[in-house]
Scaffold this active site. Structure first.
Site, PDB file in Angstrom:
ATOM      1  N   GLY A 134      38.387  53.646  35.244  1.00 44.56           N
ATOM      2  CA  GLY A 134      38.075  54.386  36.482  1.00 44.56           C
ATOM      3  C   GLY A 134      39.512  55.157  36.744  1.00 44.56           C
ATOM      4  O   GLY A 134      39.789  54.772  38.036  1.00 44.56           O
ATOM      5  N   SER A 164      29.491  46.855  49.996  1.00 43.08           N
ATOM      6  CA  SER A 164      28.943  45.479  49.568  1.00 43.08           C
ATOM      7  C   SER A 164      29.788  44.508  49.220  1.00 43.08           C
ATOM      8  O   SER A 164      29.757  43.412  48.778  1.00 43.08           O
ATOM      9  CB  SER A 164      28.141  45.771  48.275  1.00 43.08           C
ATOM     10  OG  SER A 164      28.686  46.391  47.156  1.00 43.08           O
ATOM     11  N   GLN A 181      32.972  42.632  54.836  1.00 44.82           N
ATOM     12  CA  GLN A 181      33.218  41.198  55.701  1.00 44.82           C
ATOM     13  C   GLN A 181      34.583  41.383  56.614  1.00 44.82           C
ATOM     14  O   GLN A 181      34.554  40.812  57.550  1.00 44.82           O
ATOM     15  CB  GLN A 181      33.766  40.427  54.600  1.00 44.82           C
ATOM     16  CG  GLN A 181      32.472  39.860  54.031  1.00 44.82           C
ATOM     17  CD  GLN A 181      32.696  38.812  52.685  1.00 44.82           C
ATOM     18  OE1 GLN A 181      33.307  37.897  52.917  1.00 44.82           O
ATOM     19  NE2 GLN A 181      32.039  39.290  51.512  1.00 44.82           N
ATOM     20  N   SER A 199      45.802  41.502  45.901  1.00 45.49           N
ATOM     21  CA  SER A 199      44.900  41.944  47.241  1.00 45.49           C
ATOM     22  C   SER A 199      43.820  41.074  47.619  1.00 45.49           C
ATOM     23  O   SER A 199      43.374  41.161  48.951  1.00 45.49           O
ATOM     24  CB  SER A 199      44.333  43.393  46.763  1.00 45.49           C
ATOM     25  OG  SER A 199      43.560  43.260  45.389  1.00 45.49           O
ATOM     26  N   LYS A 218      41.940  43.829  53.236  1.00 49.54           N
ATOM     27  CA  LYS A 218      41.127  44.516  54.205  1.00 49.54           C
ATOM     28  C   LYS A 218      41.034  44.218  55.526  1.00 49.54           C
ATOM     29  O   LYS A 218      40.773  45.074  56.526  1.00 49.54           O
ATOM     30  CB  LYS A 218      39.658  44.652  53.438  1.00 49.54           C
ATOM     31  CG  LYS A 218      39.770  45.759  52.219  1.00 49.54           C
ATOM     32  CD  LYS A 218      38.726  46.634  52.203  1.00 49.54           C
ATOM     33  CE  LYS A 218      38.639  47.497  50.743  1.00 49.54           C
ATOM     34  NZ  LYS A 218      38.998  47.029  49.642  1.00 49.54           N
ATOM     35  N   SER A 266      57.298  32.076  40.802  1.00 50.14           N
ATOM     36  CA  SER A 266      56.539  31.105  39.776  1.00 50.14           C
ATOM     37  C   SER A 266      57.744  31.442  38.573  1.00 50.14           C
ATOM     38  O   SER A 266      58.011  32.277  38.355  1.00 50.14           O
ATOM     39  CB  SER A 266      55.442  31.638  39.199  1.00 50.14           C
ATOM     40  OG  SER A 266      55.399  31.197  37.914  1.00 50.14           O
ATOM     41  N   LYS A 316      48.094  28.159  40.574  1.00 46.96           N
ATOM     42  CA  LYS A 316      46.930  27.349  41.079  1.00 46.96           C
ATOM     43  C   LYS A 316      46.280  28.283  42.229  1.00 46.96           C
ATOM     44  O   LYS A 316      46.068  27.756  43.481  1.00 46.96           O
ATOM     45  CB  LYS A 316      47.509  26.058  41.718  1.00 46.96           C
ATOM     46  CG  LYS A 316      48.639  25.309  40.903  1.00 46.96           C
ATOM     47  CD  LYS A 316      47.957  25.125  39.633  1.00 46.96           C
ATOM     48  CE  LYS A 316      48.918  24.372  38.594  1.00 46.96           C
ATOM     49  NZ  LYS A 316      48.401  24.382  37.132  1.00 46.96           N
ATOM     50  N   ASP A 342      40.633  57.665  37.985  1.00 46.87           N
ATOM     51  CA  ASP A 342      40.508  58.893  38.704  1.00 46.87           C
ATOM     52  C   ASP A 342      41.814  59.491  39.461  1.00 46.87           C
ATOM     53  O   ASP A 342      42.200  60.451  39.659  1.00 46.87           O
ATOM     54  CB  ASP A 342      39.494  58.858  39.510  1.00 46.87           C
ATOM     55  CG  ASP A 342      39.528  57.769  40.697  1.00 46.87           C
ATOM     56  OD1 ASP A 342      39.197  56.648  40.372  1.00 46.87           O
ATOM     57  OD2 ASP A 342      40.027  58.229  41.731  1.00 46.87           O
ATOM     58  N   GLU A 381      45.251  50.948  38.825  1.00 44.12           N
ATOM     59  CA  GLU A 381      43.721  51.136  38.835  1.00 44.12           C
ATOM     60  C   GLU A 381      43.057  50.767  37.549  1.00 44.12           C
ATOM     61  O   GLU A 381      43.651  50.437  36.548  1.00 44.12           O
ATOM     62  CB  GLU A 381      43.236  52.540  39.116  1.00 44.12           C
ATOM     63  CG  GLU A 381      43.799  53.601  38.287  1.00 44.12           C
ATOM     64  CD  GLU A 381      43.359  54.897  38.899  1.00 44.12           C
ATOM     65  OE1 GLU A 381      42.296  55.141  39.663  1.00 44.12           O
ATOM     66  OE2 GLU A 381      43.729  55.978  38.194  1.00 44.12           O
TER      67      GLU A 381
HETATM   68  C1  LIG Z   1      39.338  47.531  48.433  1.00 51.95           C
HETATM   69  C2  LIG Z   1      40.107  46.553  47.624  1.00 51.95           C
HETATM   70  C3  LIG Z   1      40.763  47.105  46.929  1.00 51.95           C
HETATM   71  C4  LIG Z   1      41.344  48.658  46.856  1.00 51.95           C
HETATM   72  O1  LIG Z   1      41.863  48.875  47.998  1.00 51.95           O
HETATM   73  P1  LIG Z   1      41.877  50.609  48.276  1.00 51.95           P
HETATM   74  O2  LIG Z   1      42.412  50.566  49.576  1.00 51.95           O
HETATM   75  O3  LIG Z   1      40.480  50.984  48.235  1.00 51.95           O
HETATM   76  O4  LIG Z   1      42.690  51.243  47.201  1.00 51.95           O
HETATM   77  C5  LIG Z   1      41.968  46.223  45.799  1.00 51.95           C
HETATM   78  N1  LIG Z   1      41.707  44.989  45.904  1.00 51.95           N
HETATM   79  C6  LIG Z   1      40.738  44.516  46.768  1.00 51.95           C
HETATM   80  C7  LIG Z   1      40.691  42.937  46.679  1.00 51.95           C
HETATM   81  C8  LIG Z   1      40.097  45.139  47.548  1.00 51.95           C
HETATM   82  O5  LIG Z   1      38.922  44.426  48.347  1.00 51.95           O
END
Ligand SMILES: *Cc1c(COP(=O)(O)O)cnc(C)c1O
Length: 321
Positions: free
Chosen positions: A210, A80, A85, A306, A55, A30, A275, A212, A206
Site C-alpha cells: 500500500g 476498528s 481505543q 508505534s 494514538k 540494543s 524482549k 500510496d 509504509e
Molecule cells: C495508526 C497507526 C499507525 C499509522 O499512523 P498514521 O498517523 O495513520 O500514519 C502506525 N502504527 C500504529 C501502531 C498505528 O496504530
C-alpha cells in the site's frame, strides 16, 4: 488550503496537555541491533504507551480541547483499530461520552477492549453499509463531534510529542524512521524534528502493498489506492489527508516501504533480542530502514515503534514465520 497547518508550537502545547496523562515511553538500545546495522540505534517504545500505541497522544490532545458543549455531547470515531481505543480511553479520562463505529465482524477482542474503556460500540455491516455515512448520521443526530484518525491538526500535534520526547532525550540524531499510514504520526514527527534536529533526515515507512504515500510524493498530488492487503493493519489506509500530505511533502526526506516478510523478521528481532511485543505496523520503521539501502554506518538513528497491539494467536503465527 483552508486549514492552517499545525506547527511545532502546537506540538509543545500538546506535550503540556499530555504531561502526567500519557506515559513518557522509554528509549531502548540494543547492542545486537547496533551491530546489525553498524550504527547507534535508539528505539522510542510507543508499544508501551497507554492503550498500546502512540494514538493515545493525538486522541487525548484533541478531546482535551473540546468546548464544554462538545464535551457534554461527546465524541464519535470510526475505527476498528488503535484509534478506537485511543478515543475511548481519552473520553473516559476526560469524562465525556464516546461512541465508536466498528464493523460487526471486527475481532471480538477489539470490540471488547473498546467497550472495556467505557465506549459505546455501534456496529455496522461493512459489506452493505458505509461507515462514514453512518458516523455522519449518528454524529448529526446526537450532536457528537467526529474525530478523524489522522487528518486533524490537533491529532497531528499530539502524535508529534513522541518524536519530541525522543529528540529531547537523544540529541544529534542523523536519521529518524516512522511508520506511515494516513500520515498523522509522520507529520507530527516532522514538525518536532524540524524544530529540534533540523539536520536529521526523516523517513516514513509504509507497507509495500500500500505505497500510496510514496506514489503521492512522486506525483505531487494525493494518490488513492484500494485497501491494501498487508499484515500491517494500522497502515491499511487508502490515501493521505490534505493536511498530512502538505506537511509530509514539505518536510520529509523520502518514503520507504517494507514487505510483510520484512515486518515478520523485524517483529521476531524485537521479540527475541529486545524482549518486546511489537505489532506488524509498529515494525515498519526498523524493517524499512534495514532494507532501505541507505548508508547508515556510523550514524545515530532513531526509530518510532508505534504500537504493540497484536492478537496473540496471530502474533504466534507471525513469529513462527
Ligand atoms: C495508526 C497507526 C499507525 C499509522 O499512523 P498514521 O498517523 O495513520 O500514519 C502506525 N502504527 C500504529 C501502531 C498505528 O496504530
Amino acid at each position: 488550503m483552508s486549514t492552517t497547518l499545525p506547527t511545532y508550537d502546537d506540538v509543545q502545547a500538546a506535550a503540556a496537555r499530555l504531561k502526567g496523562v500519557a506515559h513518557r515511553t522509554p528509549v531502548m538500545r540494543s547492542a545486537t541491533a547496533d551491530a546489525l546495522l553498524g550504527a547507534e540505534l535508539f528505539f522510542k517504545c510507543e508499544n508501551l504507551q497507554r492503550m498500546g500505541a502512540f494514538k493515545f497522544r493525538g486522541g487525548y490532545n484533541t478531546l482535551a480541547q473540546f468546548t464544554p458543549e462538545q464535551k457534554k455531547r461527546g465524541v464519535l470515531a470510526f475505527s476498528s483499530g488503535n484509534h478506537a481505543q485511543a478515543i475511548a480511553l481519552s473520553a473516559r479520562i476526560l469524562g465525556m461520552p464516546a461512541a465508536i463505529v466498528m464493523p460487526e465482524d471486527a475481532p471480538a477482542a477489539k470490540l471488547a477492549a473498546t467497550r472495556g474503556y467505557g465506549a459505546e460500540v455501534i456496529t455496522y455491516d461493512r459489506f452493505t453499509e458505509d461507515r462514514e455515512a453512518i458516523s455522519q448520521r449518528i454524529a448529526g443526530e446526537r450532536g457528537m463531534t467526529l474525530v478523524p484518525p489522522f487528518n486533524h491538526p490537533h491529532v497531528i500535534a499530539g502524535q508529534g510529542t513522541a518524536a519530541m520526547e525522543l529528540l529531547e532525550e537523544v540529541p544529534g540524531l542523523d536519521y529518524l524512521f516512522a511508520p506511515l499510514g494516513g500520515g498523522g504520526l509522520l507529520s507530527g514527527t516532522l514538525l518536532a524534528a524540524k524544530a529540534l534536529a533540523p539536520q536529521c533526515r526523516v523517513y516514513g515507512v509504509e507497507p509495500e502493498a500500500g505505497n500510496d504515500a510514496q506514489q503521492s510524493l512522486r506525483k505531487g498530488e494525493i494518490v488513492k489506492i484500494a485497501t491494501p492487503k498487508t499484515i500491517a493493519d494500522g497502515a491499511q489506509t487508502q490515501a493521505l489527508g490534505d493536511i498530512t500530505f502538505a506537511i509530509i511533502r514539505r518536510d520529509v526526506s523520502d518514503i520507504l516501504t517494507a514487505s510483510d516478510a520484512q515486518l515478520g523478521e523485524a517483529m521476531r528481532f524485537y521479540a527475541e533480542r529486545m524482549k518486546i511485543v511489537v505489532e506488524p505496523t509498529g515494525a515498519l520503521s526498523f524493517a524499512g530502514a534495514r532494507h532501505s539501502g541507505l548508508d547508515l554506518k556510523g550514524k545515530r538513528v532513531g526509530f518510532i515503534i508505534s504500537g504493540g497491539n497484536v492478537d496473540l494467536a496471530s502474533y504466534g503465527q507471525l513469529l513462527a514465520g
